[in-house]
Design an enzyme around this catalytic site. Sequence first.
Site, PDB file in Angstrom:
ATOM      1  N   HIS A  81     -36.153  59.174 -31.331  1.00 31.34           N
ATOM      2  CA  HIS A  81     -35.857  59.881 -32.382  1.00 31.34           C
ATOM      3  C   HIS A  81     -35.763  61.616 -31.881  1.00 31.34           C
ATOM      4  CE1 HIS A  81     -35.510  61.806 -36.348  1.00 31.34           C
ATOM      5  NE2 HIS A  81     -35.410  60.605 -36.721  1.00 31.34           N
ATOM      6  N   SER A  88     -37.756  64.779 -40.499  1.00 31.05           N
ATOM      7  CA  SER A  88     -36.533  63.778 -40.982  1.00 31.05           C
ATOM      8  C   SER A  88     -35.340  64.649 -40.215  1.00 31.05           C
ATOM      9  CB  SER A  88     -36.504  63.936 -42.221  1.00 31.05           C
ATOM     10  OG  SER A  88     -35.219  63.580 -42.722  1.00 31.05           O
ATOM     11  N   ARG A 117     -28.593  59.259 -33.153  1.00 27.68           N
ATOM     12  CA  ARG A 117     -29.931  59.614 -32.573  1.00 27.68           C
ATOM     13  C   ARG A 117     -29.978  59.540 -31.280  1.00 27.68           C
ATOM     14  NH1 ARG A 117     -33.907  56.474 -36.872  1.00 27.68           N
ATOM     15  NH2 ARG A 117     -33.496  57.798 -38.688  1.00 27.68           N
ATOM     16  N   GLU A 171     -40.642  44.865 -38.001  1.00 30.05           N
ATOM     17  CA  GLU A 171     -40.379  45.441 -36.341  1.00 30.05           C
ATOM     18  C   GLU A 171     -40.914  44.588 -35.540  1.00 30.05           C
ATOM     19  OE1 GLU A 171     -41.877  49.427 -36.279  1.00 30.05           O
ATOM     20  OE2 GLU A 171     -41.186  49.656 -34.090  1.00 30.05           O
TER      21      GLU A 171
END
Lengths: 226, 250, 639
Positions: free
Chosen positions: C266, C284, C331, C426
Amino acid sequence: MSWISSVLGSSIGKKLLMALSGLFICFFLVIHLTGNLQLLAGDGGQSFNEYAKLMTSNPLIKFVSIGTYLVFLLHIIDGLMLVFANKKARPVKYAVGAKKGSSISSRNMGILGSIILVFLVIHLYNFWFAYKFGSVPTVDYGHGPVKNLYAVVALAFANPLYVILYVLSMVAIGFHLLHGFASAFQTLGLNHAKYNGIIRFAGIAYSILIPLGFAIIPIYFYLVLA
Amino acid sequence: MKVKVKVWRQKNASDKGGFKEYEVLTDPDSSFLEMIDVLNQDLLNKKEDPVAFDHDCREGICGACSMYINGQPHGPSKGTTTCQLHMRSFKDGDSITIEPWRAAAFPVIKDLVVDRTAFDRIIQAGGYISVNTGVTVDANAVPIEKEKADEAFKAAACIGCGACVAACKNASAMLFVSAKVSHLALLPQGAPEADIRAAKMLGQMDKEGFGSCTNTQACEAMCPKEISITHIARLNRQFFKSGFTASDQS
Amino acid sequence: MQLDSKIPEGDLADKWTKYKSKVKLVSPANKRRIEVIVIGSGLAGASAAASMAEMGYKVKCFCFQDSPRRAHSIAAQGGINAAKNYQNDGDSVFRLFYDTIKGGDFRSREANVHRLAEVSASIIDQCVAQGVPFAREYGGLLANRSFGGVQVSRTFYASGQTGQQLLLGAYSALSRQIAKGQVEMFNRHEMLDVVMIDGKARGIISRELITGKIDRHFGHAVVLASGGYGNVFFLSTNAMGSNVTAAWKAHKRGALMANPCFTQIHPTCIPVAGEHQSKLTLMSESLRNDGRVWVPKKKEDCNKDPRQIKEEDRDYYLERIYPAFGNLVPRDVASRAAKYMVDEGRGVGKTGVAVYLDFSDAIKRLGKHVIEERYSNLFEMYQRITDENPYEQPMRIYPAVHYTMGGLWVDYELSTNIPGLYAIGEANFSDHGANRLGASALMQGLADGYFVLPYTIGNYLSNDIRVDAIPTSHPAFDKAEQAVKERINKLMSIQGDLSVDHFHKKLGKIMWDKCGMSRHGDGLRQAQKEIAELREEFWSNVFVPGSDSEFNPELEKAGRVADFLELGELMVLDALTREESCGGHFREEYRTPEGEADRRDDLFTFVSAWKHTAVGQEAELVKEELEFNNVELKVRSYK
């Protein structure tokens, strides 16, 4: 009846009883103070003594005063039960005690209450017991003899120890009320952004004015009359 | 920077336990838990048992961390969990006393780790809306006042860490219970069970041995998510409504 | 070995409906007799456990945390996608499907992703019914926000705590079933092995973390909802306890691990501050809507106060390289670009490993109050952690490991190749391909748990109605328990000199440097060697204090790191064999002349599923070819 005991016996129920009895006592204090302020009337105690007679002889008022005793008892017993239950909820104390986040009075309601209870016993012994069972001189204002409670008061407050005791106890009551008054509203669920300010203000005003009003009396007797 | 930490060490639930003092070399940019990590690394280097403490997400949301630091749950920073507390909140040479949450309902498991399953049982008593998977009502079928939804969210932000219990002089769980009761009672979906929920959750709270609320407001002041005691007032109302008006007290 | 993905016949849009209408059912009377084990209590685990319990199955749910509510799903910030089209902006199931497939760089399975998009709308209905307080408009209807990589507003959110609210919803449903006795919950328990009987998963061995007691549990089926393995990098945005152990034990028992090298990094995290850093905090992605990313043009400016650096000396590199998307590139692209700047020596901050995210222009243009309204909670969080005021000076950010797209291989029914062993959330590999879109992880976890697994598992369990609960005195349980105990004894008996964290940090550094944002064959081969050596050193020199019959967090960590050491090798092998660049997997040797990712569809349009052989030996590659009949494989371009 089981639902009543289960509702009132729960932690919120016990608090409800504290709040209702507390608010009733707050109301009682206003009446009590109004009556007592007649001690300062400067009429040698006539209005006060006549008032005292009315309060002890009128059957309706007698009935109400029994209710008042019971409410006091409820407030005391319920309070003690809460204190002990709450102590049990934290058997091991912290090494570093909390100093922030809550007011001193809110953290010490049990202690303040106990001080007030001791005061109450002395107070009742001084006046209520004396009036009912002791030998009190009488005066006559033209419609028969009336017990001269005013003289008892004057005698008591000639003693500086009593004056100090009474004034300090009023301080304790003030702190007790400082938390108790607003707290009762929160317990009743009366918490609303629009009215919280008013309740808080009324609480502070009440807890200053009422004890102050009571405290003036012994000081007045000691300093002015003696 | 160097700090002196006095940590509660207790081998297990039945051990008596006591404080032990350590010196830790740390830096102001470290989080409080990273300072404990360093202490533990030191202890491991000396082949000693490291300090056990609960922690997981380390970003202030899972609610696992739970230290009572210098008389305050989660330490001196307002609205902050221990994991987000940083050493710059302390000065070089400071003494820091670290204790576990203290409550009869939160027995110590080891060192600073306590058992908070009482909270789970309170939720199990009624902290939910009884709806099975597979409902067919569209999410937008029932509009909800924004103000109410926002208020419900603020209550629902509770992370279940137990700081309210730790801070309360009565070890009461009222803020925790009220946050859930309030969250669900404010929403139309939660309304049908609102009364019974309050009664059941409170009943469980009492059963677990938490104290009662005496409105000291310490919980609100110490809550890392700054949950308001207005929710406690709402719980009280809900409880009275349930207790005095509901026809069935099951 | 052949893999059967069990994708139903028919048109893409009809597959799931048809499957549901034909799937075998289990009668209520039989459900009562069937036991299902669920490992993990995050979004996927809690929702699956609750839903199956509501249906009537007897469920046992395990989590290593002290409460199921603390599973790491709770930390998800941004939101959850759903094809509701409430904003009337042309959203549809197909669009959500297409965005997800494209965002995943065409390395996921069409049928699974379409089903995910189909059930997405039901998730929102379900959560609202549970009392999840999503953000609303003044009219009382649900609000949406837009998220990276798409052109519609389909993201539902609850402030910056969407994961928390969704998890508390699932947790409340789970709690209700626990109270009813339909779910037996095991907090502070860790699964340490799958028990196999006649080729089927029939139970687990677990350890009670407080007492160290080893327990046996039977289940007609076992569902792994144990999350991702980002902590193999040591520093990540995952929780400290997040681990691969449950999935890895299943892998060692024969379950295939798919695309393990697909890791999402990220771009906007708070950079590492010092050597004691234990964890990274995400900021965020929405910040890139108003913040401008830059580094100084000249190396010598890197240590200056950023406010003193003149406009013409700043390199707004994302705007320069990707003029079409600018600061809003996906990203993986944003992360890699930041890495290149740092590699060039133009990184900023004390460590030199960060880039600036600057809001001064946005504050000038919109006013401070607008920025406050949008990001105040994030700015506060940033200031709390770094002690710097982002209203006055640019934020420092750097990419961090965030999510793992890879995981246990599952078929359309979310079953691993071991009958009776399922993987959801996940923990499986199924829906995000080589890169996950923002706000899709929550969607997938809940889709699997609420709306997919409870149906598909019936198809398997319907054949099991005549199987009585197998007593845990069965020899298979003896054997599994024995193996678990031996491993624990071994860890305890080494009594070496180095802490578990020492090895974990070293492993993390190898993985981050050589199998992180960009990978090169040489580095990967070196990593293979280094990890193998580290693993050997671990097993000869790790120090675990205390005993195995008490609460011993170091022992827990040791077991997890031991598994990470094996997983790391597999990830590197996977990265090495995938000789292309796609999504989060960027091989430096495979880039276009402009330096962008070179996806080699002709050679690598398949899922790499790995079969365990032996520790220290190369795993065996099993390929599942991916077919795309409904979308055209395109090259992503953001220039």
